[in-house]
Write an enzyme that holds these catalytic residues in place. Sequence first.
Site, PDB file in Angstrom:
ATOM      1  N   ARG A 195      63.213  31.517 -94.405  1.00  0.00           N
ATOM      2  CA  ARG A 195      63.736  32.840 -93.965  1.00  0.00           C
ATOM      3  C   ARG A 195      62.721  33.623 -93.142  1.00  0.00           C
ATOM      4  O   ARG A 195      62.765  34.842 -93.074  1.00  0.00           O
ATOM      5  CB  ARG A 195      64.203  33.671 -95.157  1.00  0.00           C
ATOM      6  N   LYS A 240      63.053  37.385 -78.813  1.00  0.00           N
ATOM      7  CA  LYS A 240      64.265  36.571 -78.691  1.00  0.00           C
ATOM      8  C   LYS A 240      63.879  35.106 -78.854  1.00  0.00           C
ATOM      9  O   LYS A 240      62.949  34.623 -78.182  1.00  0.00           O
ATOM     10  CB  LYS A 240      64.925  36.769 -77.336  1.00  0.00           C
ATOM     11  N   GLU A 274      60.901  36.248 -62.451  1.00  0.00           N
ATOM     12  CA  GLU A 274      61.030  37.253 -63.524  1.00  0.00           C
ATOM     13  C   GLU A 274      60.166  38.486 -63.206  1.00  0.00           C
ATOM     14  O   GLU A 274      60.526  39.615 -63.568  1.00  0.00           O
ATOM     15  CB  GLU A 274      60.630  36.659 -64.880  1.00  0.00           C
ATOM     16  N   LYS A 304      58.024  44.788 -69.775  1.00  0.00           N
ATOM     17  CA  LYS A 304      58.860  44.145 -70.802  1.00  0.00           C
ATOM     18  C   LYS A 304      58.670  44.850 -72.142  1.00  0.00           C
ATOM     19  O   LYS A 304      59.637  45.110 -72.872  1.00  0.00           O
ATOM     20  CB  LYS A 304      58.505  42.664 -70.902  1.00  0.00           C
ATOM     21  N   GLU A 348      68.803  45.116 -78.106  1.00  0.00           N
ATOM     22  CA  GLU A 348      69.690  45.077 -76.938  1.00  0.00           C
ATOM     23  C   GLU A 348      71.006  45.829 -77.165  1.00  0.00           C
ATOM     24  O   GLU A 348      72.092  45.315 -76.901  1.00  0.00           O
ATOM     25  CB  GLU A 348      69.955  43.618 -76.526  1.00  0.00           C
ATOM     26  N   ARG A 397      67.856  47.207 -72.934  1.00  0.00           N
ATOM     27  CA  ARG A 397      67.247  45.872 -72.866  1.00  0.00           C
ATOM     28  C   ARG A 397      68.092  44.925 -72.010  1.00  0.00           C
ATOM     29  O   ARG A 397      67.576  43.974 -71.427  1.00  0.00           O
ATOM     30  CB  ARG A 397      67.038  45.299 -74.272  1.00  0.00           C
ATOM     31  N   ASN A 436      68.464  41.420 -68.069  1.00  0.00           N
ATOM     32  CA  ASN A 436      69.358  40.334 -67.664  1.00  0.00           C
ATOM     33  C   ASN A 436      69.763  40.443 -66.201  1.00  0.00           C
ATOM     34  O   ASN A 436      70.642  39.702 -65.744  1.00  0.00           O
ATOM     35  CB  ASN A 436      70.621  40.341 -68.546  1.00  0.00           C
ATOM     36  N   HIS A 471      70.703  37.426 -64.277  1.00  0.00           N
ATOM     37  CA  HIS A 471      70.817  36.310 -65.207  1.00  0.00           C
ATOM     38  C   HIS A 471      72.254  35.853 -65.471  1.00  0.00           C
ATOM     39  O   HIS A 471      72.462  34.693 -65.810  1.00  0.00           O
ATOM     40  CB  HIS A 471      70.126  36.646 -66.536  1.00  0.00           C
ATOM     41  N   HIS A 487      72.770  32.084 -65.102  1.00  0.00           N
ATOM     42  CA  HIS A 487      73.246  31.203 -66.177  1.00  0.00           C
ATOM     43  C   HIS A 487      74.462  30.399 -65.716  1.00  0.00           C
ATOM     44  O   HIS A 487      74.619  29.237 -66.078  1.00  0.00           O
ATOM     45  CB  HIS A 487      73.572  32.015 -67.424  1.00  0.00           C
ATOM     46  N   HIS A 520      65.116  27.475 -64.055  1.00  0.00           N
ATOM     47  CA  HIS A 520      65.628  28.791 -64.438  1.00  0.00           C
ATOM     48  C   HIS A 520      65.204  29.877 -63.441  1.00  0.00           C
ATOM     49  O   HIS A 520      66.015  30.681 -62.988  1.00  0.00           O
ATOM     50  CB  HIS A 520      65.158  29.128 -65.860  1.00  0.00           C
TER      51      HIS A 520
HETATM   52  N1  GLY Z   1      64.672  37.705 -71.581  1.00  0.00           N
HETATM   53  C1  GLY Z   1      65.431  38.861 -71.795  1.00  0.00           C
HETATM   54  C2  GLY Z   1      65.057  39.624 -73.011  1.00  0.00           C
HETATM   55  O1  GLY Z   1      64.048  39.333 -73.607  1.00  0.00           O
HETATM   56  O2  GLY Z   1      65.773  40.515 -73.402  1.00  0.00           O
END
Ligand code: GLY
Length: 365
Positions: free
Chosen positions: A122, A144, A186, A228, A238, A242, A246, A249, A253, A267
């Site tokens: 956990r 993430k 990025e 970031k 998010e 946040r 994206n 993205h 994607h 990517h």
């Molecule tokens: N890579 C996008 C984020 O970390 O929210």
Amino acid sequence: MPDIPLELPHHTYRVTVAPGALEGLAGVVRGAVPSADRVVLVTDEGVEPHHGRTVAKALQEGGVDTAVAVIPVSEKKKTLGTVRNLYEIFLENKLERGHAVVTLGGGICCDVAGFAAGTYLRGVPVIQCPTTLLAMVDASVGGKTGVNVPQGKNLIGAFHQPAAVVCDPRVLETLPERELRCGLAECLKHGVIRDPTLFDWIGANAAAILGLDEAALVELIARNVKIKADVVVADEREAGERAHLNFGHTFAHAIEATAAFGTRFKHGEAVAIGMVAAARCAQRRGLCDAAVGDRIVAAVEAVGLPSRGDGLADDAILLKAMAMDKKVRDGRIRLVLPTRIGEVVIVDDADADQVAAAWAAVRRG
Ligand code: GLY
């Protein structure tokens, strides 16, 4: 040297950006997780031959008992199967909650090992040591983690904030230049969503960055990590802003999913094309003028990234892939679109004409 703190409501950690920082990794591990006298160092098969032994030795010599696990570095193997193999290695090495997982690799390694660490027992602490520019400025920071499934990229995952992040720009010396350029996608994204001066600085310093000038790399990484970090601190889960990260993205994607993850476009390359598509979508919608898209095209091309793609799938197929995006809510595709360089908005009602204009603008041939 820059050390960027992330002060979240229930957890604080630091991102160290310093040439040679990995030599002192044992001290970082002990500082962040004082009980971690044992770790599993998870590295990837591309990085292990260059840095695996050196980093494992630095940990051992610093008094941290270290087992090494090597995972594949491909989007196809970014799966629950790879995570399961890591659980087996953690169990074999009797990894306990007071111990830690240390990652040493690119974004795939950060995501997969971070997810394994976040779910084993956990949750055990993870110290992220990214070895690509993309992972330094994005994947390693913000918690993430996750894996792909056939239905889409990163659809299974968890938030698991690291105990510390160590960015040592010297490891970029062994990174293929194509990967360095992908990281710059990025970085340009951060410029578009928050910081026009960073956006211009990247263009002006492209030669120094691609030439691995140490001072330029430290400034680049630190400025991007700060952006970031600020976004993550403002909105860890998010719920709102946040999602600005994206930008480009949802289009990217769709490109990656329809071209079979990572086989034709890396990517960062898909993100570069995706940012241009998003700007053209915004232009068709009247959110910005053509100059915004033109500046993004010039910037991605200046660092050697594509602004358009060969052989993209048909619009209907791309649209179906966009609808699989994690950000879809009530069946509506949510897009992050620029209003100028430095500011973006989220829209959930882009019409077919606006999306088609975006794809038409980035389709080559
Ligand atoms: N890579 C996008 C984020 O970390 O929210």
